[in-house]
Motif scaffolding. Sequence first.
Motif, PDB file in Angstrom:
ATOM      1  N   GLU A  91      64.859  -0.514 161.028  1.00  0.00           N
ATOM      2  CA  GLU A  91      64.747   0.480 159.967  1.00  0.00           C
ATOM      3  C   GLU A  91      65.189  -0.121 158.635  1.00  0.00           C
ATOM      4  O   GLU A  91      66.235  -0.755 158.550  1.00  0.00           O
ATOM      5  N   GLN A  92      64.334   0.031 157.632  1.00  0.00           N
ATOM      6  CA  GLN A  92      64.673  -0.371 156.273  1.00  0.00           C
ATOM      7  C   GLN A  92      64.326   0.783 155.328  1.00  0.00           C
ATOM      8  O   GLN A  92      63.644   1.733 155.712  1.00  0.00           O
ATOM      9  N   PHE A  93      64.776   0.640 154.069  1.00  0.00           N
ATOM     10  CA  PHE A  93      64.551   1.686 153.082  1.00  0.00           C
ATOM     11  C   PHE A  93      63.780   1.116 151.906  1.00  0.00           C
ATOM     12  O   PHE A  93      64.239   0.184 151.245  1.00  0.00           O
ATOM     13  N   HIS A  94      62.581   1.670 151.669  1.00  0.00           N
ATOM     14  CA  HIS A  94      61.674   1.157 150.656  1.00  0.00           C
ATOM     15  C   HIS A  94      61.316   2.239 149.640  1.00  0.00           C
ATOM     16  O   HIS A  94      61.234   3.417 149.992  1.00  0.00           O
ATOM     17  N   PHE A  95      61.103   1.821 148.416  1.00  0.00           N
ATOM     18  CA  PHE A  95      60.542   2.708 147.394  1.00  0.00           C
ATOM     19  C   PHE A  95      59.037   2.529 147.376  1.00  0.00           C
ATOM     20  O   PHE A  95      58.534   1.403 147.311  1.00  0.00           O
ATOM     21  N   LYS A  96      58.315   3.632 147.420  1.00  0.00           N
ATOM     22  CA  LYS A  96      56.853   3.589 147.356  1.00  0.00           C
ATOM     23  C   LYS A  96      56.393   4.091 145.996  1.00  0.00           C
ATOM     24  O   LYS A  96      56.773   5.188 145.564  1.00  0.00           O
ATOM     25  N   ASN A  97      55.601   3.288 145.324  1.00  0.00           N
ATOM     26  CA  ASN A  97      55.079   3.658 144.010  1.00  0.00           C
ATOM     27  C   ASN A  97      53.822   4.508 144.166  1.00  0.00           C
ATOM     28  O   ASN A  97      52.756   3.997 144.470  1.00  0.00           O
ATOM     29  N   ASN A  98      53.974   5.787 143.960  1.00  0.00           N
ATOM     30  CA  ASN A  98      52.833   6.700 144.065  1.00  0.00           C
ATOM     31  C   ASN A  98      52.102   6.808 142.733  1.00  0.00           C
ATOM     32  O   ASN A  98      51.918   7.900 142.176  1.00  0.00           O
ATOM     33  N   ASN A  99      51.690   5.650 142.222  1.00  0.00           N
ATOM     34  CA  ASN A  99      50.960   5.570 140.946  1.00  0.00           C
ATOM     35  C   ASN A  99      51.715   6.253 139.807  1.00  0.00           C
ATOM     36  O   ASN A  99      51.118   6.947 138.969  1.00  0.00           O
ATOM     37  N   TYR A 100      53.030   6.036 139.762  1.00  0.00           N
ATOM     38  CA  TYR A 100      53.827   6.649 138.707  1.00  0.00           C
ATOM     39  C   TYR A 100      53.513   5.991 137.363  1.00  0.00           C
ATOM     40  O   TYR A 100      53.304   4.781 137.278  1.00  0.00           O
ATOM     41  N   LYS A 101      53.504   6.796 136.312  1.00  0.00           N
ATOM     42  CA  LYS A 101      53.239   6.290 134.967  1.00  0.00           C
ATOM     43  C   LYS A 101      54.469   5.590 134.401  1.00  0.00           C
ATOM     44  O   LYS A 101      54.347   4.620 133.648  1.00  0.00           O
ATOM     45  N   ASN A 102      55.647   6.106 134.751  1.00  0.00           N
ATOM     46  CA  ASN A 102      56.904   5.550 134.255  1.00  0.00           C
ATOM     47  C   ASN A 102      58.039   6.078 135.132  1.00  0.00           C
ATOM     48  O   ASN A 102      57.798   6.836 136.091  1.00  0.00           O
ATOM     49  N   PHE A 103      59.275   5.696 134.809  1.00  0.00           N
ATOM     50  CA  PHE A 103      60.414   6.105 135.632  1.00  0.00           C
ATOM     51  C   PHE A 103      60.602   7.621 135.603  1.00  0.00           C
ATOM     52  O   PHE A 103      60.948   8.229 136.626  1.00  0.00           O
ATOM     53  N   GLU A 104      60.362   8.227 134.463  1.00  0.00           N
ATOM     54  CA  GLU A 104      60.500   9.686 134.344  1.00  0.00           C
ATOM     55  C   GLU A 104      59.510  10.396 135.269  1.00  0.00           C
ATOM     56  O   GLU A 104      59.825  11.431 135.868  1.00  0.00           O
ATOM     57  N   ASP A 105      58.313   9.835 135.386  1.00  0.00           N
ATOM     58  CA  ASP A 105      57.295  10.395 136.282  1.00  0.00           C
ATOM     59  C   ASP A 105      57.776  10.347 137.729  1.00  0.00           C
ATOM     60  O   ASP A 105      57.583  11.288 138.504  1.00  0.00           O
ATOM     61  N   PHE A 106      58.434   9.237 138.101  1.00  0.00           N
ATOM     62  CA  PHE A 106      59.032   9.121 139.430  1.00  0.00           C
ATOM     63  C   PHE A 106      60.117  10.182 139.624  1.00  0.00           C
ATOM     64  O   PHE A 106      60.169  10.863 140.654  1.00  0.00           O
TER      65      PHE A 106
END
Length: 382
Positions: free
Chosen positions: A170-185
Motif C-alpha cells: 500500500e502506498q499513497f499517491h496524488f492523482k491529478n484530475n486535470n486540475y488547472k491549479n492548486f486552488e482547483d485541487f
Amino acid sequence: MTKKYKLNIFQSLNAIKHFDWDACNNSSNLFTSYNFLKLIEDSNSLSERTGWYPYYFCWSKNNKILACVAAYKKLNSQGEFVFDHSWANVYQRLGLNYYPKLVIASPFTPITGKRILVKDENDVELKNNIINDLKRFCLENDFSGIHINFIDENEKKFFLKNNFIVRYGEQFHFKNNNYKNFEDFLNDLSYKKRKAIKRERASVIKMGIKVKVLTGDEIDKSILAELYNLYILTINKKWSYDYLTKDFFLNLKSYLNRNLVIIIAVEKSSIISVALNFISNNTLYGRYWGTKKELPFLHFEVCYYKAVETAIKLKLDKVEAGAQGPHKIKRGYIPRLTYSAHILFNEELHKIFSKYNKLEQKNIIDDINVIKEQYSPFKTTS
C-alpha cells in the motif's frame, strides 16, 4: 522450431552497452534505465557495506540483446521496501538459510515498474525462458528464492502462472484530475481538509520561508551537496541507514539531469530544507528529504503540497511521495495497491506462505477500502 536464447550474466553495467539496455527498457521507466542503475553502481552504493551485489542478466539471439534483468544477491532484507523479515525468521527457526536470496528491483527505490525488460512484450516464450533461467541460476548458487519487487499490475497474471506468490502493498499517491491549479485541487476536497491545508501553507509563509522548485541549470553542485548533508541528517535522526553514497548525490545532474526536480526551503537566503524528486512516465516521484529546522508543516509544504503544485503546473498524471505514510491522506494522497512477486524453492514453506498471503492481501484491500470510504479528504472518493 524452438527459439534459442543465449544468456550472459555480468556483475557490472560497464559490460553492457547503454543503447542495448535501454532498448529493452521500452517503458522508459527512469528507475530501470541504464543511467539510473549505473549511477547507483558507479557511486559505490552497491557494495558489501549495503549488502547489494549486482547481477545483470542479458538474453540475446543472433548477437542482439532481447531482454535484460537487473538482479541483486542479498544477504539481508534492507533497502527493499517489501518487508519479508517474518519469512526470514521462519527459516531461521527451522534451521534453514533464507539468505542469500535474489532480489529483482530498482535498488533502494519503492517505485512500480516492469522488472523483466523485454524488447518484445509479446514474446511469451522468451519471458518463460527468462523465469526458467533465473530459477536455474538460483538453484545452482543456493539462493533460497526470487523476490521481484514493485512489479507492474499488468504483470501479475504472468507471475501467478509461473507459481509466484503475489504480495500486495500500500502506498499513497496524488492523482491529478486535470486540475488547472492548486486552488482547483483544493476545491475537490472537503471543507475541513481544504481549510487545514490553506492554514498549513499560510503558516510556512508567515515564518518567512520561501519554497522554490529547481530544475536544469538552477541545480548546481552546492545544492546537491546540501541535499546529501540533509539526507545524512535525516538518516541519523531516524536511526536509519545511508545506502546511497555522497557520490550518488553529487553526480545526480551528470546522470539524470532531465529527470531531476529539487524543492528547497529558504530562510533569510539560507537553505534549510531540500527534497529530491524525479520525473518519469508523467509522474513526479518524491524520494528523499532533509531539514535543518523542525518547523511546523514545513515537511508537508516541501514534500507534498509543492509537489502537487508542481505536478499540476507540469500537467503530470500523479505524484508518488515514497513508501508508507497514512498522514498523507488528509493532504490529498489516496491509497493505491502495489505488487511484488516471490517464489521460494522450499516447496513446503512456499505453500505455507502462499496461504498466509491470501489473508495479508485481504487485510490490505480492506484497509484501502476503509480509508477511501471513511477517511478520504475528497468530497467524493478519488
